[in-house]
Structures are given as structure tokens and as C-alpha cells.
Design a protein around this motif. Structure first.
Motif, mmCIF file in Angstrom:
data_model
loop_
_atom_site.group_PDB
_atom_site.id
_atom_site.type_symbol
_atom_site.label_atom_id
_atom_site.label_comp_id
_atom_site.label_asym_id
_atom_site.label_seq_id
_atom_site.Cartn_x
_atom_site.Cartn_y
_atom_site.Cartn_z
ATOM 1 N N HIS A 1 116.158 96.283 -61.185
ATOM 2 C CA HIS A 1 114.796 96.107 -61.861
ATOM 3 C C HIS A 1 113.536 95.995 -60.727
ATOM 4 N N ASP A 2 112.939 97.490 -60.906
ATOM 5 C CA ASP A 2 111.128 97.592 -60.101
ATOM 6 C C ASP A 2 110.056 97.429 -60.480
ATOM 7 N N ALA A 3 109.515 97.459 -60.099
ATOM 8 C CA ALA A 3 108.323 96.815 -60.268
ATOM 9 C C ALA A 3 107.273 98.190 -61.173
ATOM 10 N N GLU A 4 107.772 99.001 -60.635
ATOM 11 C CA GLU A 4 106.231 100.488 -60.318
ATOM 12 C C GLU A 4 107.060 101.500 -60.956
ATOM 13 N N LEU A 5 105.745 102.733 -60.976
ATOM 14 C CA LEU A 5 106.661 104.145 -61.201
ATOM 15 C C LEU A 5 105.126 104.592 -60.004
ATOM 16 N N ASN A 6 105.374 105.254 -59.574
ATOM 17 C CA ASN A 6 104.498 105.895 -58.603
ATOM 18 C C ASN A 6 103.534 107.948 -59.728
ATOM 19 N N VAL B 1 128.049 100.917 -78.417
ATOM 20 C CA VAL B 1 128.052 102.188 -78.014
ATOM 21 C C VAL B 1 127.258 102.048 -76.710
ATOM 22 N N ILE B 2 128.009 102.591 -75.318
ATOM 23 C CA ILE B 2 127.757 102.261 -73.555
ATOM 24 C C ILE B 2 126.458 103.568 -73.232
ATOM 25 N N ILE B 3 125.409 103.365 -73.492
ATOM 26 C CA ILE B 3 124.408 104.611 -72.735
ATOM 27 C C ILE B 3 124.581 103.894 -71.369
ATOM 28 N N THR B 4 124.846 105.529 -70.390
ATOM 29 C CA THR B 4 124.647 105.740 -69.451
ATOM 30 C C THR B 4 123.622 106.542 -68.376
ATOM 31 N N GLU B 5 122.178 105.699 -67.548
ATOM 32 C CA GLU B 5 121.207 106.428 -67.554
ATOM 33 C C GLU B 5 121.352 105.974 -65.999
ATOM 34 N N PRO B 6 121.604 106.358 -64.724
ATOM 35 C CA PRO B 6 121.102 106.060 -63.830
ATOM 36 C C PRO B 6 119.482 104.899 -63.084
ATOM 37 N N MET B 7 118.702 106.006 -64.159
ATOM 38 C CA MET B 7 117.047 105.845 -63.705
ATOM 39 C C MET B 7 117.185 105.486 -65.121
ATOM 40 N N LEU B 8 116.354 104.353 -65.346
ATOM 41 C CA LEU B 8 115.206 104.125 -66.529
ATOM 42 C C LEU B 8 113.867 104.209 -65.901
ATOM 43 N N ALA B 9 113.235 105.540 -66.278
ATOM 44 C CA ALA B 9 111.845 105.146 -65.450
ATOM 45 C C ALA B 9 110.363 105.245 -66.389
ATOM 46 N N THR B 10 110.360 105.944 -67.364
ATOM 47 C CA THR B 10 109.564 105.620 -67.712
ATOM 48 C C THR B 10 109.896 105.169 -69.369
ATOM 49 N N GLY B 11 111.180 104.723 -69.412
ATOM 50 C CA GLY B 11 112.282 104.680 -70.719
ATOM 51 C C GLY B 11 111.850 105.648 -72.199
ATOM 52 N N GLY B 12 111.182 107.219 -71.992
ATOM 53 C CA GLY B 12 111.722 108.392 -73.146
ATOM 54 C C GLY B 12 112.570 108.121 -73.267
ATOM 55 N N SER B 13 113.482 108.524 -72.219
ATOM 56 C CA SER B 13 115.023 109.315 -72.277
ATOM 57 C C SER B 13 115.794 108.416 -73.132
ATOM 58 N N ILE B 14 115.880 106.726 -72.873
ATOM 59 C CA ILE B 14 116.506 105.644 -73.309
ATOM 60 C C ILE B 14 116.098 105.886 -74.574
ATOM 61 N N VAL B 15 114.334 105.771 -75.090
ATOM 62 C CA VAL B 15 113.709 105.634 -76.349
ATOM 63 C C VAL B 15 114.390 106.821 -77.132
ATOM 64 N N ALA B 16 114.574 107.977 -77.276
ATOM 65 C CA ALA B 16 114.758 109.182 -77.498
ATOM 66 C C ALA B 16 116.181 109.078 -78.014
ATOM 67 N N GLY C 1 106.360 109.631 -62.323
ATOM 68 C CA GLY C 1 106.445 109.054 -62.886
ATOM 69 C C GLY C 1 108.462 108.311 -62.516
ATOM 70 N N TYR C 2 108.205 108.804 -60.697
ATOM 71 C CA TYR C 2 109.902 108.307 -60.153
ATOM 72 C C TYR C 2 109.638 106.759 -59.874
ATOM 73 N N ILE C 3 110.404 106.057 -60.166
ATOM 74 C CA ILE C 3 110.694 104.233 -59.686
ATOM 75 C C ILE C 3 110.038 104.440 -58.207
ATOM 76 N N THR C 4 109.459 102.762 -58.557
ATOM 77 C CA THR C 4 109.035 103.046 -56.541
ATOM 78 C C THR C 4 109.736 101.234 -56.574
ATOM 79 N N PRO C 5 110.733 100.752 -55.467
ATOM 80 C CA PRO C 5 111.074 102.043 -54.292
ATOM 81 C C PRO C 5 112.111 102.887 -54.778
ATOM 82 N N GLY C 6 112.917 102.848 -55.679
ATOM 83 C CA GLY C 6 114.393 103.107 -56.305
ATOM 84 C C GLY C 6 114.790 104.047 -55.557
ATOM 85 N N LEU C 7 115.597 105.238 -55.830
ATOM 86 C CA LEU C 7 116.275 105.318 -54.507
ATOM 87 C C LEU C 7 116.728 107.335 -54.792
ATOM 88 N N GLY C 8 115.038 107.714 -55.290
ATOM 89 C CA GLY C 8 114.893 108.474 -55.237
ATOM 90 C C GLY C 8 115.373 109.450 -57.081
#
Length: 209
Positions: A184-189, A127-142, A192-199
Motif C-alpha cells: 500500500h504505497d502513498a503516492e503517484l508520480n 468475481v475476483i478482479i486481478t489487476e497488479p497495480m491499482l494506481a489512479t483507480g480508473g481501470s478498477i472503477v471502469a 501516474g505511476y505508483i511510487t515506489p511501486g514496482l514499475g
């Protein structure tokens, strides 16, 4: 050892820069997301095992290689994960596609499930899960929890951008899965959005800003 593999190919890094740019419109964002997913799928499937089979070319019989016993399912996390599906299907056209619907509670930042539809033989597939933004990780864990509960043993994640805090959350919960990313970005604002991310990838894909 980190479960995150950052793909450094120049084409991927160039296209990610275009995605990050706030001036990139929805059409171009969709096209770039599909192109990046296609290139990522090439790398994600790199370790698939091969076996020899006999075929006949226009000249003679010969032994040649084919992928050995790997059946694939692509499972996007709705809605943004849909933007990556067609790119993966360009590389693995025989893959089946399931769907997991999760949204993030804006107060708790925790994922809430609202839809689940998977192939009946999901437990027999990679299974390949596609999720453009892995921010807090909660959605992937779920999502991984849902898949493992249904017997899936081989799970890979494709994300355009991964935040370090989210990567750590996933690794603590599921150290056996692989995550492939281009950024691979360092922070969340504070939201809970990835910084610098892409929105917000879903808004930018579907023009719902």
C-alpha cells in the motif's frame, strides 16, 4: 472503514520485495506474481461460507465441511492481470475466467475499453478482479462499472500494489467492494505511476520493457 485490506504475511512481504527490485528478470517476476496471487487467493476466500455434508471416509460416515454455494469467476484486466490468474486457479480450480481489456490514455490517464468477454452466468458468481497495480483507480472503477451493469453483486479486487489516491477513487465510486493488496504505497508520480511501486507490471511480466 477502509475497503483496502493489506496482507502482511511474511512470505507475501518477502516476495513483494523481490518484485519491487528492478534486477528481477521477467521469468522470476512471472513466477513470483503467480506465487503471490496463490497466497492472496487463500486470504481472499477466507470468508466463504461453509455447510455440512455427509461423506464416507475409509473408516465410517461423517459430517464434513464444504464451501456453500459460492461459484467464482476470475476477471483479469488485460494485459497485466493475466499474470495473477494461474495463481488464483491453483486455489480455486473450478473458477471460470473472463477478460476485460482496458488501456490507459497516456494524456488523460483515463481507461479506454477495447475488449470484454465474460461467463454467461457472471451475475451469479463471486468475481475476483486481478489487476497488479491499482494506481489512479480508473481501470478498477471502469471494470466494476461493467460488472455491476451485468448484475454482479459480489466483487473483490486483488492487486499486488495499491496507491492511496487510487484506493480513495475506488472507495468513492464503489464503497461496497473489497480490495486486497500486499503493498500500500502513498503516492503517484507525475506520469501516474505508483511510487515506489514496482514499475510497469505488464512490461515486467512479458519482457516488453
Amino acid at each position: 472503514m477502509s475497503i483496502v485490506t493489506k496482507l502482511e504475511h511474511p512470505l507475501l512481504q518477502h516476495k513483494l520485495t523481490l518484485l519491487r527490485n528492478k534486477e528481477t528478470n521477467s521469468k522470476d517476476f512471472r513466477d513470483l506474481t503467480k506465487e503471490i496471487a496463490m497466497l492472496m487467493a487463500y486470504e481472499v476466500t477466507r470468508e466463504f461460507p461453509l455447510e455440512d455434508i455427509e461423506i464416507e471416509t475409509p473408516i465410517c460416515k461423517t459430517l464434513s465441511k464444504k464451501i456453500s454455494g459460492k461459484t467464482v469467476a476470475i476477471v483479469p484486466i488485460l494485459r497485466a492481470g493475466l499474470g495473477m490468474v494461474d495463481g488464483v486457479l491453483e486455489i480455486v480450480p473450478a473458477a471460470k475466467v473472463g477478460h476485460i481489456g482496458l488501456y490507459r490514455n497516456e494524456e488523460t490517464l483515463q481507461p479506454v475499453e477495447y475488449y470484454l468477454k465474460l461467463p454467461k452466468d457472471i451475475d451469479k458468481r463471486t468475481v475476483i478482479i486481478t489487476e497488479p497495480m491499482l494506481a489512479t483507480g480508473g481501470s478498477i472503477v471502469a471494470a466494476v462499472d461493467l460488472l455491476k451493469a451485468r448484475g454482479v453483486k459480489d466483487i473483490k479486487v486483488m492487486s499486488l500494489v495499491v496507491a492511496e489516491p487510487g484506493a480513495k477513487t475506488v472507495e468513492e465510486a464503489h464503497p461496497d467492494i473489497e480490495i486486497f493488496t500486499v503493498g500500500h504505497d502513498a503516492e503517484l508520480n507525475e506520469h501516474g505511476y505508483i511510487t515506489p511501486g514496482l514499475g510497469d507490471a505488464g512490461d515486467r511480466l512479458f519482457g516488453t520493457k
